[in-house]
Write a protein that holds these residues in place. Structure first.
Motif, PDB file in Angstrom:
ATOM      1  N   MET A 178       0.761  -1.422   0.089  1.00 11.22           N
ATOM      2  CA  MET A 178       0.225   0.333   0.404  1.00 11.22           C
ATOM      3  C   MET A 178       0.682   1.769  -0.544  1.00 11.22           C
ATOM      4  N   LEU A 179       0.006   2.409  -0.721  1.00 11.44           N
ATOM      5  CA  LEU A 179       1.539   3.845  -1.033  1.00 11.44           C
ATOM      6  C   LEU A 179       1.050   4.868   0.085  1.00 11.44           C
ATOM      7  N   ILE A 180       1.365   4.850   0.268  1.00  9.99           N
ATOM      8  CA  ILE A 180       2.139   6.251   1.354  1.00  9.99           C
ATOM      9  C   ILE A 180       1.032   8.033   0.773  1.00  9.99           C
ATOM     10  N   THR A 181       0.606   8.775   0.818  1.00  8.52           N
ATOM     11  CA  THR A 181       0.262   9.790   0.563  1.00  8.52           C
ATOM     12  C   THR A 181       1.017  10.575   1.285  1.00  8.52           C
ATOM     13  N   THR A 182       1.863  11.629   1.079  1.00  5.31           N
ATOM     14  CA  THR A 182       2.712  12.705   1.807  1.00  5.31           C
ATOM     15  C   THR A 182       2.782  13.937   1.244  1.00  5.31           C
ATOM     16  N   PRO A 183       1.806  15.039   1.806  1.00  9.21           N
ATOM     17  CA  PRO A 183       1.564  16.106   1.210  1.00  9.21           C
ATOM     18  C   PRO A 183       2.904  16.620   1.085  1.00  9.21           C
ATOM     19  N   ILE A 184       2.628  17.326  -0.474  1.00 10.48           N
ATOM     20  CA  ILE A 184       4.237  17.859  -0.831  1.00 10.48           C
ATOM     21  C   ILE A 184       4.069  19.557  -0.071  1.00 10.48           C
ATOM     22  N   THR A 185       5.263  19.839   0.917  1.00  8.59           N
ATOM     23  CA  THR A 185       5.682  21.142   1.371  1.00  8.59           C
ATOM     24  C   THR A 185       6.524  21.821   1.043  1.00  8.59           C
ATOM     25  N   GLU A 186       6.764  22.611   1.389  1.00 10.58           N
ATOM     26  CA  GLU A 186       8.490  23.557   1.476  1.00 10.58           C
ATOM     27  C   GLU A 186       9.286  22.824   1.647  1.00 10.58           C
ATOM     28  N   THR A 187       9.198  21.977   2.704  1.00 11.00           N
ATOM     29  CA  THR A 187      10.168  21.082   3.319  1.00 11.00           C
ATOM     30  C   THR A 187      10.590  20.553   2.512  1.00 11.00           C
ATOM     31  N   LEU A 188       9.520  19.844   1.554  1.00  8.35           N
ATOM     32  CA  LEU A 188      10.279  18.348   0.678  1.00  8.35           C
ATOM     33  C   LEU A 188      10.963  19.012  -0.776  1.00  8.35           C
ATOM     34  N   VAL A 189      11.317  20.311  -0.644  1.00  9.66           N
ATOM     35  CA  VAL A 189      10.951  20.966  -1.916  1.00  9.66           C
ATOM     36  C   VAL A 189      12.367  21.974  -2.360  1.00  9.66           C
ATOM     37  N   ARG A 190      13.270  21.691  -2.738  1.00 11.54           N
ATOM     38  CA  ARG A 190      14.591  23.263  -3.059  1.00 11.54           C
ATOM     39  C   ARG A 190      14.746  22.923  -4.277  1.00 11.54           C
ATOM     40  N   GLY A 191      15.288  23.923  -3.990  1.00  7.17           N
ATOM     41  CA  GLY A 191      15.807  25.166  -5.733  1.00  7.17           C
ATOM     42  C   GLY A 191      14.839  25.724  -6.126  1.00  7.17           C
ATOM     43  N   ALA A 192      13.275  26.365  -5.148  1.00  2.38           N
ATOM     44  CA  ALA A 192      12.840  26.826  -5.630  1.00  2.38           C
ATOM     45  C   ALA A 192      12.348  28.036  -4.465  1.00  2.38           C
ATOM     46  N   ALA A 193      11.535  29.240  -5.367  1.00  2.00           N
ATOM     47  CA  ALA A 193      12.117  30.265  -4.027  1.00  2.00           C
ATOM     48  C   ALA A 193      10.731  30.147  -4.088  1.00  2.00           C
ATOM     49  N   ASP A 194       9.559  29.384  -4.447  1.00  3.93           N
ATOM     50  CA  ASP A 194       8.066  30.242  -4.303  1.00  3.93           C
ATOM     51  C   ASP A 194       7.288  28.747  -4.475  1.00  3.93           C
ATOM     52  N   LEU A 195       6.107  28.372  -4.260  1.00  2.00           N
ATOM     53  CA  LEU A 195       5.199  27.034  -3.936  1.00  2.00           C
ATOM     54  C   LEU A 195       4.038  27.946  -4.381  1.00  2.00           C
ATOM     55  N   GLU A 196       3.328  28.328  -5.544  1.00  2.00           N
ATOM     56  CA  GLU A 196       2.431  28.402  -6.000  1.00  2.00           C
ATOM     57  C   GLU A 196       1.163  27.798  -5.651  1.00  2.00           C
ATOM     58  N   ARG A 197      -0.505  27.268  -4.801  1.00  2.00           N
ATOM     59  CA  ARG A 197      -0.983  26.782  -4.852  1.00  2.00           C
ATOM     60  C   ARG A 197      -2.183  27.058  -5.903  1.00  2.00           C
ATOM     61  N   THR A 198      -2.635  25.923  -6.858  1.00  6.43           N
ATOM     62  CA  THR A 198      -3.039  26.104  -7.935  1.00  6.43           C
ATOM     63  C   THR A 198      -3.727  25.235  -8.178  1.00  6.43           C
ATOM     64  N   GLU A 199      -5.203  24.812  -9.120  1.00  7.42           N
ATOM     65  CA  GLU A 199      -6.615  24.023  -9.021  1.00  7.42           C
ATOM     66  C   GLU A 199      -6.031  22.462  -8.849  1.00  7.42           C
ATOM     67  N   HIS A 200      -4.755  22.394 -10.091  1.00 12.77           N
ATOM     68  CA  HIS A 200      -4.289  20.650  -9.265  1.00 12.77           C
ATOM     69  C   HIS A 200      -3.740  20.773  -8.201  1.00 12.77           C
ATOM     70  N   GLY A 201      -2.665  21.364  -7.788  1.00 12.87           N
ATOM     71  CA  GLY A 201      -1.528  21.504  -6.672  1.00 12.87           C
ATOM     72  C   GLY A 201      -0.593  22.642  -6.659  1.00 12.87           C
TER      73      GLY A 201
ATOM     74  N   THR B  66       4.515   7.012  -1.782  1.00  8.54           N
ATOM     75  CA  THR B  66       5.703   5.834  -1.504  1.00  8.54           C
ATOM     76  C   THR B  66       5.719   5.219  -0.815  1.00  8.54           C
ATOM     77  N   ASP B  67       6.079   3.957  -0.727  1.00  8.82           N
ATOM     78  CA  ASP B  67       5.521   2.830  -0.122  1.00  8.82           C
ATOM     79  C   ASP B  67       5.771   2.361   1.339  1.00  8.82           C
ATOM     80  N   ALA B  68       6.380   3.452   1.230  1.00  2.00           N
ATOM     81  CA  ALA B  68       7.597   3.769   2.952  1.00  2.00           C
ATOM     82  C   ALA B  68       7.508   5.316   3.848  1.00  2.00           C
ATOM     83  N   ALA B  69       7.144   5.740   4.796  1.00  3.71           N
ATOM     84  CA  ALA B  69       7.156   6.920   5.294  1.00  3.71           C
ATOM     85  C   ALA B  69       8.777   7.500   4.486  1.00  3.71           C
ATOM     86  N   ILE B  70       8.401   8.629   4.438  1.00  2.00           N
ATOM     87  CA  ILE B  70       9.864   9.426   4.144  1.00  2.00           C
ATOM     88  C   ILE B  70       9.550  11.137   5.450  1.00  2.00           C
TER      89      ILE B  70
END
Length: 379
Positions: free
Chosen positions: A1-24, A154-158
């Motif tokens: 079974m796969l685990i869905t992890t919310p994508i947050t700025e703690t997981l993203v490198r190299g970006a200045a800003d994360l804009e919330r859109t209709e899709h993500g 993923t199939d294990a925690a991250i």
């Protein structure tokens, strides 16, 4: 079974800003304040293409899935562009690659500049068979496709990748730094140089948009970094943006702004790589429509070499002026250095590895430039 992890700025490198859109979430490489100060469509496309942006986490998972919505650009009359590539690195080694064939499409008519947007579906890239041990995983996003992040499974925690003590390298440049014609996002020349030097990359290479914009300088000023480099020249020539009288003060102002936030960080000014069409011929640069009629993408310089006397810029003029400016400033800034771009890619290199479209290096040349930069930059 796969685990869905919310994508947050703690997981993203190299970006200045994360804009919330209709899709993500849509990663941006310039902060919102900078984006608000320029309505140029070319800049909007370039900064939203996530060159150097990656998801980074530690996990024991053997399967990683990412739902994403790419925006692909089709240029009428030009050869088809390959699908963007997602690079999966495990403990720093390239382990898998994938692409999404569908997504939103923007079709551009090069003759008129008009564009038509067609929405498309979200897709999934999937990587399996990863080693079943704790490991550092980086999923590099396509450097040449605007990419909305929808879901990570993923199939294990991250957990967010912890700090590894690496110095942060902040780089700004043109489409070559952005990664034009590189094979994949982790093999653009800045990504290769960062890997060789053991650096954490923040890449502000933006196609057609290295124009000494004050908002870019302010974004660099406000971005934490240990090492900084700015590659200046080719876009100023092929955009025919300014004359020599404006160029010198603009360079000084750009460097002054960076120094407001990084007064003692090593700062490297890099002049243009060798590019025959603009060495002694000013811009503007243009598509070669005769070549397009045969299905080939090529660029040409449309200026007159005689116009240099009136202050028009060429790559030769820019190299001379940058060397002079850096030498002048070094009297009060011992951490400032100059690197001639021809030491990264020069006339002899062009004879062996010519620029396929007269402007951008191919994958082999990106590797050459990255290796040389890692050696010559003093990183």
């Amino acid at each position: 079974m796969l685990i869905t992890t919310p994508i947050t700025e703690t997981l993203v490198r190299g970006a200045a800003d994360l804009e919330r859109t209709e899709h993500g979430l849509l990663p941006h490489r310039l902060p919102a304040r900078a984006r608000a100060q320029c309505a140029d469509g070319q800049l909007a496309v370039a900064e939203s293409q996530p060159s150097g942006v990656r998801l980074a986490f530690r996990t024991t998972a053997t399967t990683v899935e990412l739902d994403a919505l790419p925006t692909k650009r089709v240029y009428l009359g030009a050869p088809p562009r390959p699908d963007g590539v997602y690079d999966l690195l495990v403990d720093g080694r390239l382990t898998g690659q994938a692409s999404l064939p569908d997504g939103d499409t923007v079709t551009v008519d090069l003759a008129t500049g008009s564009a038509e947007h067609r929405p498309g579906p979200v897709g999934t890239v999937r990587f399996t068979g990863l080693p079943a041990r704790e490991k550092d995983v980086e999923l590099w996003l396509p450097h040449n496709e605007t990419t909305e992040l929808v879901a990570l499974r993923t199939d294990a925690a991250i957990e967010p990748l912890p700090g590894r003590g690496r110095r942060v390298w902040l780089h700004h440049g043109s489409s070559i730094s952005h990664g034009s014609d590189a094979a994949s996002p982790s093999t653009t020349w800045p990504a290769l140089a960062a890997s060789l030097a053991g650096l954490e990359l923040i890449n502000l290479g933006m196609g057609g948009s290295a124009l000494l914009d004050p908002f870019t300088a302010r974004a660099m000023r406000d971005t934490p970094a240990d090492l900084i480099s700015v590659k200046i020249g080719i876009n100023l020539v092929n955009a025919d943006l300014m004359r020599l009288r404006a160029f010198g003060p603009a360079v000084h102002g750009f460097l002054d702004t960076i120094r407001e936030g990084h007064p003692t960080a090593p700062l490297l000014v890099v002049s243009p790589l060798y590019c025959p069409i603009h060495e002694d011929t000013p811009g503007p640069g243009a598509f070669d429509f005769a070549a397009l009629s045969t299905g080939r993408l090529r660029f040409r310089a449309t200026g007159d070499p005689a116009e240099r006397a009136a202050g028009k810029l060429t790559l030769g003029v820019i190299r001379e002026e940058l060397a002079r400016i850096v030498e002048q400033r070094r009297a009060g800034d011992p951490h400032l250095r100059y690197l001639d771009g021809r030491d990264l890619y020069g006339e002899a290199d062009h004879a062996e590895l010519p620029l396929p479209d007269e402007l951008h290096p191919d994958a082999a040349t990106h590797r050459l430039i990255g290796e040389r930069f890692a050696k010559l930059s003093g990183c």
